[in-house]
Write a protein that holds these residues in place. Structure first.
Motif, PDB file in Angstrom:
ATOM      1  N   CYS A  64      -3.050   1.694   8.765  1.00  0.00           N
ATOM      2  CA  CYS A  64      -3.081   1.455   7.523  1.00  0.00           C
ATOM      3  C   CYS A  64      -2.049   2.583   7.032  1.00  0.00           C
ATOM      4  CB  CYS A  64      -4.337   0.657   7.375  1.00  0.00           C
ATOM      5  SG  CYS A  64      -5.995   2.181   7.477  1.00  0.00           S
ATOM      6  N   GLY A  65      -2.847   3.547   7.512  1.00  0.00           N
ATOM      7  CA  GLY A  65      -1.978   4.814   6.713  1.00  0.00           C
ATOM      8  C   GLY A  65      -3.447   5.819   6.045  1.00  0.00           C
ATOM      9  N   THR A  68      -9.559  -1.209   3.261  1.00  0.00           N
ATOM     10  CA  THR A  68      -8.233  -2.629   2.720  1.00  0.00           C
ATOM     11  C   THR A  68      -8.708  -3.693   3.162  1.00  0.00           C
ATOM     12  OG1 THR A  68      -7.548  -2.595   4.827  1.00  0.00           O
ATOM     13  CG2 THR A  68      -6.960  -0.712   3.705  1.00  0.00           C
ATOM     14  N   SER A  69     -10.387  -4.009   3.089  1.00  0.00           N
ATOM     15  CA  SER A  69     -11.040  -5.525   3.487  1.00  0.00           C
ATOM     16  C   SER A  69     -10.527  -6.594   2.285  1.00  0.00           C
ATOM     17  CB  SER A  69     -11.730  -5.710   4.012  1.00  0.00           C
ATOM     18  OG  SER A  69     -12.823  -5.001   3.383  1.00  0.00           O
ATOM     19  N   ASP A  70     -10.863  -5.791   0.900  1.00  0.00           N
ATOM     20  CA  ASP A  70     -10.303  -6.588  -0.185  1.00  0.00           C
ATOM     21  C   ASP A  70      -9.153  -6.565  -1.054  1.00  0.00           C
ATOM     22  OD1 ASP A  70     -11.366  -4.224  -1.100  1.00  0.00           O
ATOM     23  OD2 ASP A  70     -12.274  -4.556  -2.590  1.00  0.00           O
ATOM     24  N   GLU A  71      -8.304  -6.184  -0.537  1.00  0.00           N
ATOM     25  CA  GLU A  71      -7.534  -5.937  -1.393  1.00  0.00           C
ATOM     26  C   GLU A  71      -6.496  -7.356  -1.393  1.00  0.00           C
ATOM     27  OE1 GLU A  71      -4.344  -3.763   0.938  1.00  0.00           O
ATOM     28  OE2 GLU A  71      -4.663  -1.906   0.509  1.00  0.00           O
ATOM     29  N   SER A  79      -6.011   6.724   7.753  1.00  0.00           N
ATOM     30  CA  SER A  79      -6.962   7.791   8.112  1.00  0.00           C
ATOM     31  C   SER A  79      -6.795   9.333   8.166  1.00  0.00           C
ATOM     32  CB  SER A  79      -6.534   7.617   9.655  1.00  0.00           C
ATOM     33  OG  SER A  79      -7.671   8.347  10.299  1.00  0.00           O
ATOM     34  N   ALA A  80      -8.545  10.378   7.832  1.00  0.00           N
ATOM     35  CA  ALA A  80      -8.343  10.914   7.433  1.00  0.00           C
ATOM     36  C   ALA A  80      -7.778  12.328   9.001  1.00  0.00           C
ATOM     37  CB  ALA A  80      -9.376  11.406   7.347  1.00  0.00           C
ATOM     38  N   GLU A  81      -8.068  11.354  10.394  1.00  0.00           N
ATOM     39  CA  GLU A  81      -7.800  11.627  11.305  1.00  0.00           C
ATOM     40  C   GLU A  81      -6.241  10.604  11.975  1.00  0.00           C
ATOM     41  OE1 GLU A  81     -10.617  12.076  13.630  1.00  0.00           O
ATOM     42  OE2 GLU A  81     -11.931  12.581  12.473  1.00  0.00           O
ATOM     43  N   TYR A  82      -5.633  11.204  10.873  1.00  0.00           N
ATOM     44  CA  TYR A  82      -4.129  10.360  11.055  1.00  0.00           C
ATOM     45  C   TYR A  82      -3.645  11.343  12.192  1.00  0.00           C
ATOM     46  CZ  TYR A  82       0.013   7.931  10.292  1.00  0.00           C
ATOM     47  OH  TYR A  82       0.971   6.544  10.593  1.00  0.00           O
ATOM     48  N   PRO A  83      -2.433  10.406  13.411  1.00  0.00           N
ATOM     49  CA  PRO A  83      -2.223   9.048  13.667  1.00  0.00           C
ATOM     50  C   PRO A  83      -4.000   8.662  14.559  1.00  0.00           C
ATOM     51  CG  PRO A  83      -1.826  10.321  15.280  1.00  0.00           C
ATOM     52  CD  PRO A  83      -2.342  11.434  14.616  1.00  0.00           C
ATOM     53  N   PHE A  84      -4.444   8.772  14.482  1.00  0.00           N
ATOM     54  CA  PHE A  84      -6.162   7.920  15.133  1.00  0.00           C
ATOM     55  C   PHE A  84      -6.580   7.344  13.960  1.00  0.00           C
ATOM     56  CE2 PHE A  84      -5.351  12.562  17.616  1.00  0.00           C
ATOM     57  CZ  PHE A  84      -4.845  10.957  18.441  1.00  0.00           C
ATOM     58  N   CYS A  85      -7.551   6.334  13.602  1.00  0.00           N
ATOM     59  CA  CYS A  85      -8.025   5.244  13.435  1.00  0.00           C
ATOM     60  C   CYS A  85      -9.271   5.831  13.451  1.00  0.00           C
ATOM     61  CB  CYS A  85      -7.601   3.712  14.213  1.00  0.00           C
ATOM     62  SG  CYS A  85      -9.116   3.090  13.017  1.00  0.00           S
ATOM     63  N   ASP A  86      -9.828   6.109  12.383  1.00  0.00           N
ATOM     64  CA  ASP A  86     -11.280   6.365  12.551  1.00  0.00           C
ATOM     65  C   ASP A  86     -12.139   5.505  10.933  1.00  0.00           C
ATOM     66  OD1 ASP A  86     -10.447   6.450   9.407  1.00  0.00           O
ATOM     67  OD2 ASP A  86     -10.719   9.083   9.147  1.00  0.00           O
ATOM     68  N   GLY A  87     -11.589   4.096  10.968  1.00  0.00           N
ATOM     69  CA  GLY A  87     -12.495   3.105  10.615  1.00  0.00           C
ATOM     70  C   GLY A  87     -12.515   2.990   9.481  1.00  0.00           C
ATOM     71  N   ARG A 115       0.538  -0.931  -0.006  1.00  0.00           N
ATOM     72  CA  ARG A 115       0.050   0.184   0.069  1.00  0.00           C
ATOM     73  C   ARG A 115       0.770   0.916   0.039  1.00  0.00           C
ATOM     74  NH1 ARG A 115      -2.839  -0.681   4.375  1.00  0.00           N
ATOM     75  NH2 ARG A 115      -3.076  -2.760   3.903  1.00  0.00           N
ATOM     76  N   LEU A 116       0.528   1.825  -1.242  1.00  0.00           N
ATOM     77  CA  LEU A 116       1.359   3.467  -1.136  1.00  0.00           C
ATOM     78  C   LEU A 116       0.072   4.337  -0.254  1.00  0.00           C
ATOM     79  CD1 LEU A 116       2.854   2.958  -4.188  1.00  0.00           C
ATOM     80  CD2 LEU A 116       4.203   2.563  -2.970  1.00  0.00           C
ATOM     81  N   VAL A 117       0.323   5.401   0.260  1.00  0.00           N
ATOM     82  CA  VAL A 117       0.207   5.991   0.520  1.00  0.00           C
ATOM     83  C   VAL A 117       0.779   7.452   1.263  1.00  0.00           C
ATOM     84  CG1 VAL A 117      -1.615   6.464   3.073  1.00  0.00           C
ATOM     85  CG2 VAL A 117      -0.982   4.560   2.602  1.00  0.00           C
ATOM     86  N   GLU A 118       0.450   8.387   0.337  1.00  0.00           N
ATOM     87  CA  GLU A 118       0.568   9.550   0.675  1.00  0.00           C
ATOM     88  C   GLU A 118       0.299  10.537   1.693  1.00  0.00           C
ATOM     89  OE1 GLU A 118      -0.011  11.746  -3.305  1.00  0.00           O
ATOM     90  OE2 GLU A 118       0.921  10.744  -4.060  1.00  0.00           O
ATOM     91  N   HIS A 119       0.953  11.198   2.800  1.00  0.00           N
ATOM     92  CA  HIS A 119       0.971  12.222   3.424  1.00  0.00           C
ATOM     93  C   HIS A 119       1.950  13.134   3.570  1.00  0.00           C
ATOM     94  CE1 HIS A 119      -0.868   8.746   6.667  1.00  0.00           C
ATOM     95  NE2 HIS A 119      -0.159   8.138   5.664  1.00  0.00           N
ATOM     96  N   ASP A 120       1.277  14.600   4.441  1.00  0.00           N
ATOM     97  CA  ASP A 120       1.845  15.549   4.435  1.00  0.00           C
ATOM     98  C   ASP A 120       2.399  16.094   5.502  1.00  0.00           C
ATOM     99  OD1 ASP A 120      -0.260  16.389   5.693  1.00  0.00           O
ATOM    100  OD2 ASP A 120      -0.792  17.375   4.136  1.00  0.00           O
ATOM    101  N   ALA A 121       2.027  15.013   7.256  1.00  0.00           N
ATOM    102  CA  ALA A 121       2.503  15.555   8.201  1.00  0.00           C
ATOM    103  C   ALA A 121       4.253  15.516   8.072  1.00  0.00           C
ATOM    104  CB  ALA A 121       2.130  14.671   9.007  1.00  0.00           C
TER     105      ALA A 121
END
Ligand code: FES
Length: 79
Positions: free
Chosen positions: A32-33, A48-51, A35-43, A3-9
């Motif tokens: 998973c990287g 990713t369940s069907d990856e 979350s829109a509320e990173y670093p917190f899990c937002d569900g 999984r490639l995820v872009e972060h700007d922090a």
């Protein structure tokens, strides 16, 4: 799966007691990287369940929506 995820922090987010979920009494940290509320899990990890195990995915937010694409490979270039 990959999984490639872009972060700007560009720095750490320090946690304190106010970050504890008052109902559950814990802090769910996103692993998973996505979350829109990173670093917190937002569900969002549910997306990713069907990856597939042998597929690499790139996730990016576009117009506020999380978009997923399958990618063959990642190419790095020198600027
Ligand atoms: S683990 Fe990333 S959103 Fe839940």
């Amino acid at each position: 799966m990959g999984r490639l995820v872009e972060h700007d922090a560009t720095g750490p987010r320090k946690l304190d007691e106010s970050d504890i979920d008052p109902e559950k009494g814990d802090i769910a940290v996103c692993q998973c990287g996505l979350s829109a509320e990173y670093p917190f899990c937002d569900g969002t990890h549910r997306q990713t369940s069907d990856e597939e195990d042998d597929t690499c995915y790139r996730y990016a937010r576009e117009d506020g929506q999380l978009q997923r694409r399958e990618v063959d490979h990642v190419e790095y270039t020198d600027d």
